[in-house]
Design an enzyme around this catalytic site. Structure first.
Site, PDB file in Angstrom:
ATOM      1  CB  SER A   1     -52.852  -0.587  13.860  1.00 56.43           C
ATOM      2  OG  SER A   1     -53.979  -0.797  14.695  1.00 56.43           O
TER       3      SER A   1
ATOM      4  CE  LYS B   1     -63.233   5.719  17.194  1.00 56.95           C
ATOM      5  NZ  LYS B   1     -62.968   5.884  15.767  1.00 56.95           N
ATOM      6  CG  ASP B   2     -63.344   1.980  13.850  1.00 62.05           C
ATOM      7  OD1 ASP B   2     -63.729   3.156  13.721  1.00 62.05           O
ATOM      8  OD2 ASP B   2     -62.218   1.661  14.275  1.00 62.05           O
TER       9      ASP B   2
ATOM     10  NE  ARG C   1     -67.852  11.532  16.082  1.00 61.31           N
ATOM     11  CZ  ARG C   1     -66.954  11.984  16.941  1.00 61.31           C
ATOM     12  NH1 ARG C   1     -67.249  12.991  17.741  1.00 61.31           N
ATOM     13  NH2 ARG C   1     -65.754  11.432  17.024  1.00 61.31           N
ATOM     14  NE  ARG C   2     -62.753  12.394  16.569  1.00 58.55           N
ATOM     15  CZ  ARG C   2     -61.980  11.328  16.482  1.00 58.55           C
ATOM     16  NH1 ARG C   2     -61.107  11.225  15.479  1.00 58.55           N
ATOM     17  NH2 ARG C   2     -62.060  10.367  17.382  1.00 58.55           N
TER      18      ARG C   2
ATOM     19  NE  ARG D   1     -59.530  10.277   4.906  1.00 57.75           N
ATOM     20  CZ  ARG D   1     -60.712  10.096   5.480  1.00 57.75           C
ATOM     21  NH1 ARG D   1     -60.859   9.163   6.393  1.00 57.75           N
ATOM     22  NH2 ARG D   1     -61.755  10.827   5.139  1.00 57.75           N
ATOM     23  N   GLY D   2     -54.752   7.732   8.757  1.00 53.34           N
ATOM     24  CA  GLY D   2     -53.652   6.862   9.146  1.00 53.34           C
ATOM     25  C   GLY D   2     -53.854   6.358  10.563  1.00 53.34           C
TER      26      GLY D   2
ATOM     27  NE  ARG E   1     -55.352   8.853  13.121  1.00 53.61           N
ATOM     28  CZ  ARG E   1     -56.276   8.683  14.059  1.00 53.61           C
ATOM     29  NH1 ARG E   1     -57.056   9.689  14.413  1.00 53.61           N
ATOM     30  NH2 ARG E   1     -56.407   7.526  14.671  1.00 53.61           N
TER      31      ARG E   1
ATOM     32  CB  CYS F   1     -67.733   6.286   8.278  1.00 54.29           C
ATOM     33  SG  CYS F   1     -67.797   5.603   6.612  1.00 54.29           S
TER      34      CYS F   1
END
Length: 525
Positions: free
Chosen positions: A12, A80-81, A127-128, A145-146, A151, A237
């Site tokens: 990406s 974070k992932d 979370r958001r 998502r994406g 997005r 997650c």
């Protein structure tokens, strides 16, 4: 000549940007590097199953496998992932200096919708979503998502969306942050948000030594605390957990949050420790959350993602639900609805010598119609310890109690005073008590104290066992459900009815809901 360090990355735009930053910094230190975009794991072969190696992260799995196959030397991730426990043989080699930690709202037109009752905001993060709904409970959250670019395009394409939430670091790093964007400083970010991490093979000392030169100690300390906090809460997650640590004036400042998925419940923690004395900070903060309802909240979140395997035909309290072991995913509802009848005064005009009460519903009917002084019964016989406690609290002393109706009938045949009883019962009666008494020349005056209405529903095919508490709950269940289940029954009268419909019928040791739960747990040991 030193070897070329092969840098694995997803393909990406953001992942490539992050990998190029690592490439540039390593080359500035004199190392040779090569970018290796890794797209698919389909052609990679391992001699051990993924679960044995601890490979779990949806965003990191491909690179983990490539590294274990020695196709790359290091992998670059958004920290974070990355799962809090790394696969066997892979270690954290460095964390770069952190970028913007905030979440950012990208909005259309203007921000006036924030004051409106109805608005639509897009995010794929639990979370958001939870924090947004906690602050704006009447808004609607839609899934998004994406990659970052796709997005943003979806936000532009959906005319009824008011905004979408992104990581500020992500849209900032690749230079596509729109003008109509604002940082959400009130939203606690994901643990380690804004940080880039490098992983390497534990056995590769050359690569680990090279990457160690890129490590930013302050970022490492803060993100380690945040990720330990996440790990102690057993989140990932799938749980709405936020955490942020920062260092100021030789002190570590921490704030963390756990929410329910819909944002209605929220538990916060803050803590300040001297730098160097912060080793137990994550444990303290996680324990603080757990002790204030966090364990119950986490259990609810975990269970919501699993299929129900046990169904109770009576609504269970929260305390009862927590008695199930971890393999049980339970659901419950009342398959029987009760309507109390008016009991005619003529029945109580003179003292009744012998009374039979087999349920709490009959007690409620009597005490709703009359006061304890008006209920003059010489001998009260009942079924069940809880019914006995309720009778003695609201009516008077119980002469004798048994665990089930059949046992009570057999006792009365032997020991009753006189030859007549008044039985306060339901319009639906499936027990054998009146039959046994009549066969032994004891006259039974039945008084319909309450009505029982079947109110069952169709359950999911995933349900393996059903908890029954009376013959009526069995009848209600089979009206709406066909197929074989394990019948966990509160007593023998209930089991007798269940055996008409199911092959596997099990009876609790004592007639309580808790004993039926224990029976279920024994099955799932």
């Amino acid at each position: 000549m030193s070897k070329t360090i092969r840098i694995g990355t997803r393909d990406s735009e953001l992942a490539l940007w992050q990998a190029n930053i690592v490439k540039q910094q390593l080359e500035n230190l004199g190392h040779k590097t090569e970018l290796v975009p890794v797209k698919s794991t389909g052609d990679l072969v391992l001699d051990k199953p993924l679960y044995e190696l601890g490979i779990t992260g949806i965003f990191t799995r491909t690179l983990d496998i490539a590294m274990l196959n020695h196709d790359i030397d290091i992998a670059v991730h958004s920290l974070k992932d990355v799962p809090t426990v790394l696969p066997k043989g892979i270690v954290q080699a460095a964390v770069l200096k952190r970028g913007n930690v905030n979440d950012t709202l990208v909005f259309k037109n203007n921000e006036e919708f924030l004051g409106a009752k109805n608005a639509i905001v897009a995010t794929g993060s639990l979370r958001r979503k939870a924090q947004w709904l906690n602050r704006f409970p009447t808004h609607t959250i839609v899934d998004l998502r994406g990659n970052v670019n796709s997005r943003l395009q979806k936000l532009d394409d959906n005319e009824d969306w008011n905004g979408a939430i992104f990581a500020a670091a992500g849209i900032g790093r690749i230079g596509i942050r729109p003008e109509n964007a604002v940082n959400l400083d009130w939203m606690v970010p994901a643990p380690a948000q804004g940080a880039i991490m490098i992983t390497a093979l534990e056995e590769d000392e050359f690569v680990r030594s090279a990457c160690a030169e890129l490590n930013h100690k302050e970022t490492e300390i803060c993100t380690t605390i945040e990720r330990e906090f996440l790990n102690k809460l057993e989140g990932g997650c799938t749980a709405p957990i936020g955490a942020l640590a920062n260092i100021k004036d030789e002190e570590v400042h921490f704030k963390g949050v756990l929410l329910s998925e819909n944002g209605t419940k929220r538990i916060d923690v803050t803590r300040v420790e001297k730098l160097g004395k912060h080793e137990n900070m994550a444990q303290f903060c996680a324990d603080f959350i757990i002790e204030r309802g966090g364990k119950r909240l986490m259990d609810t979140i975990k269970q919501s993602n699993k299929k129900t395997n046990i169904y109770s035909t009576k609504s269970l309290s929260e305390d009862q639900r927590l008695l199930f072991n971890e393999k049980v995913v339970s659901d419950s509802s009342d398959f029987i609805k009760i309507s109390l009848n008016r009991i005619r005064p003529q029945i109580l005009r003179s003292e009744i010598q012998n009374v039979i009460i087999t349920s709490k519903n009959a007690v409620e009917s009597l005490t709703t119609n009359y006061s304890a002084l008006e209920l003059q019964f010489k001998n009260i016989y009942c079924v069940g310890r809880r019914t006995k406690r309720l009778i003695e609290k609201k009516i008077g002393k119980v002469t004798h109690a048994e665990n089930n109706a059949e046992s009570l009938a057999n006792y009365l045949v032997e020991f009753i005073e006189g030859t007549e009883v008044t039985y306060f019962c339901s319009d639906l009666r499936l027990d054998v008590l009146p039959t046994i008494l009549a066969e032994n020349h004891i006259n039974v005056n039945e008084v319909e104290a309450y009505q029982t209405k079947f109110d069952g529903l169709k359950i999911d095919e995933s349900v393996e066992g059903v908890m029954f508490y009376s013959p009526s709950t069995v009848e209600s269940f089979v009206q709406k459900n066909k197929g074989e289940v394990i019948a966990f029954c509160i007593g023998e009268a209930t089991a007798k009815e269940a055996r008409k419909h199911f092959d596997d019928v099990r009876v609790a040791k004592v007639p309580t809901v808790e004993s039926v739960i224990e029976l279920v747990n024994e099955h799932y040991v």
